[in-house]
Design an enzyme around this catalytic site. Structure first.
Site, short mmCIF file in Angstrom:
data_model
loop_
_atom_site.label_atom_id
_atom_site.label_comp_id
_atom_site.label_asym_id
_atom_site.label_seq_id
_atom_site.Cartn_x
_atom_site.Cartn_y
_atom_site.Cartn_z
CG HIS A 125 42.81 42.62 32.25
ND1 HIS A 125 42.46 41.80 31.22
CD2 HIS A 125 42.89 41.84 33.34
CE1 HIS A 125 42.36 40.57 31.67
NE2 HIS A 125 42.60 40.56 32.95
CG HIS A 180 43.14 34.21 40.86
ND1 HIS A 180 44.45 34.26 40.47
CD2 HIS A 180 42.42 34.78 39.85
CE1 HIS A 180 44.52 34.84 39.28
NE2 HIS A 180 43.31 35.17 38.89
CD GLU A 225 43.80 38.94 36.91
OE1 GLU A 225 43.48 37.76 36.68
OE2 GLU A 225 43.93 39.79 36.01
CG ASP A 278 39.65 39.96 38.97
OD1 ASP A 278 40.79 39.62 39.29
OD2 ASP A 278 38.97 39.32 38.14
CG HIS A 315 43.98 33.28 34.35
ND1 HIS A 315 44.29 34.46 33.73
CD2 HIS A 315 43.36 33.63 35.49
CE1 HIS A 315 43.84 35.48 34.43
NE2 HIS A 315 43.27 35.00 35.51
CG ASP A 356 39.63 34.20 37.21
OD1 ASP A 356 38.73 34.98 37.55
OD2 ASP A 356 40.83 34.53 37.17
CE1 TYR A 382 36.01 35.54 33.32
CE2 TYR A 382 36.64 33.25 33.03
CZ TYR A 382 36.66 34.42 33.77
OH TYR A 382 37.37 34.46 34.94
CG HIS A 420 34.64 36.91 37.12
ND1 HIS A 420 34.75 38.22 37.50
CD2 HIS A 420 35.91 36.45 37.04
CE1 HIS A 420 36.03 38.54 37.64
NE2 HIS A 420 36.75 37.48 37.37
#
Ligand code: FEO
Length: 394
Positions: free
Chosen positions: A24, A78, A80, A82, A145, A164, A191, A224
């Site tokens: 993104h 989370h 999001e 991904d 986040h 994350d 990151y 990640h």
């Protein structure tokens, strides 16, 4: 997908996105990895999923350990995409009625991302879930986040599934910090700078809260990149350092240029900064990606922004970078603006407005040079560099 056993009864299911370079808008020089986790106990539990396009891969990975239909619980740390992009695929496979644990905000967010009415089981900080020999506890990490973010802790193994936090956009067949070289830290730093910097104060509060709760941590498993098992304290300490944003004797001259005049100014300012003993670096906005520049900004004590005036405004790359930097809110910097112009020359003033909005101390009203800097103009640039250097050193 090759599942990796990380301790008795716990597996990492990594979906490796080797070819990703744009996350993104953030440059991922070495792709990324989406890590889901499977816990085998009396109740079999999946923690997080992976990006939608890797959904079949995840089901295959689960299937190498256990029949996916035997998964009892699903945890979503989370929303999001991904990490929840393949949630629908997973729920279809494990059973749509299986309990799905998430924060209250996770429930709201997942309900907006997916139309299915799953068996949501919202949890809050301190909620516990017994799986058999192992038990999970949850800690909400609002705005780290996203509003829904939370982390999951396995007390018996002292493992933190950190979502994350502590991640890196990094690909490797290695899965642990002790299997990769020191090169991993720049990826963790980049990151942090691009994903978490805006919430640096919350990171510091969270670290204090974890200390206050007395959570012993033997391993940190982010969603990640590689897992921190050799020295999880190292990445926690790095997060504290990055969040503190102590300014170093370092200055970045970030600019774009049309016919090299602003470039000449930038390079002369760098000379002046270096003459004052600062680590100084010019960063041309079409030579460096904005996410690499922000990573450098993290510990810079001074940022000097240059733009030619174009159509009475900023050069578009400068404007875009300032928007990006303002959003991430790096702190504790002094700043100045500069730029060449032909006839109107608004750029320096416009940059100053943005730097003031970021609450930086301006050490100069802004240096403007018409058309091409001559010897005197270049001296003014060097002098500006020295002035900034002196101001930074106090
Ligand atoms: Fe890796 Fe906020 O998603």
């Amino acid at each position: 997908m090759k599942p990796i056993k990380i301790t008795d009864g716990i597996y990492c299911l990594p979906a490796i996105d080797w070819n990703l370079r744009d996350f993104h808008g953030y440059v991922a020089h070495r792709g990324t990895t989406y890590n889901a986790y499977l816990i085998i106990d009396e109740k079999i539990t999946l923690i997080d999923t992976v990006k939608a396009e890797f959904g079949d891969d995840l089901i295959d990975g689960i299937g190498q350990i256990v029949d996916p239909r035997k998964v009892d619980y699903v945890i979503s740390n989370h929303t999001e995409m991904d990490h929840s992009g393949s949630l629908a695929r997973v729920m279809q496979e494990v059973g749509e009625d299986k309990p799905l644990y998430c924060s209250a905000m996770g429930h709201k967010n997942l309900s907006r991302h997916f139309t299915q009415q799953w068996n949501y089981q919202p949890v809050t900080t301190g909620s516990e879930l017994r799986l058999g020999k192992k038990s999970l506890s949850f800690l909400e990490t609002r705005m780290l986040h996203w509003p829904d973010s939370m982390v999951t802790y396995v007390k018996e193994d002292k493992i933190l599934f950190s979502s994350d936090a502590f991640g890196q956009h990094y690909t490797s067949l290695a899965r642990f910090d002790d299997e990769v070289s020191e090169d991993i830290m720049p990826f963790a730093r980049e990151y942090f700078a691009n994903i978490l910097l805006l919430y640096a104060d919350l990171v510091l509060k969270l670290v204090d809260k974890v200390k206050e709760m007395g959570l012993a941590i033997d391993m940190i498993c982010p969603d990640h990149g590689i897992l921190w098992r050799k020295d999880p304290g190292r990445i926690i300490n790095a997060y504290v350092e990055w969040s503190t944003q102590k300014p170093a004797d370092k200055a970045l001259v970030i600019y774009d240029t049309m016919w090299h005049s602003t470039q000449k100014m930038a390079e002369a300012i760098v000379v002046g900064l270096a003459e004052e003993g600062l680590l100084a670096k010019p960063m041309h906005l079409r030579s460096f990606h904005r996410s690499d520049i922000i990573t450098e900004v993290l510990d810079a004590g001074a940022v000097v922004i240059g733009s030619p005036t174009l159509n009475n405004g900023l050069f578009p790359t400068v404007s875009a970078f300032l928007t990006y930097m303002k959003g991430l809110k790096p702190k504790n910097k002094i700043a100045a603006a500069f730029g060449s112009y032909g006839w109107s020359g608004e750029a320096a003033k416009l940059i100053n407005q943005e730097l003031e909005a970021m609450k930086y101390d301006l050490v100069d009203p802004g240096l403007r040079i018409q058309y091409v800097p001559d010897g005197g103009g270049l001296k003014s640039c060097r002098d500006l560099g020295r002035k900034i250097g002196q101001a930074l050193k106090g």
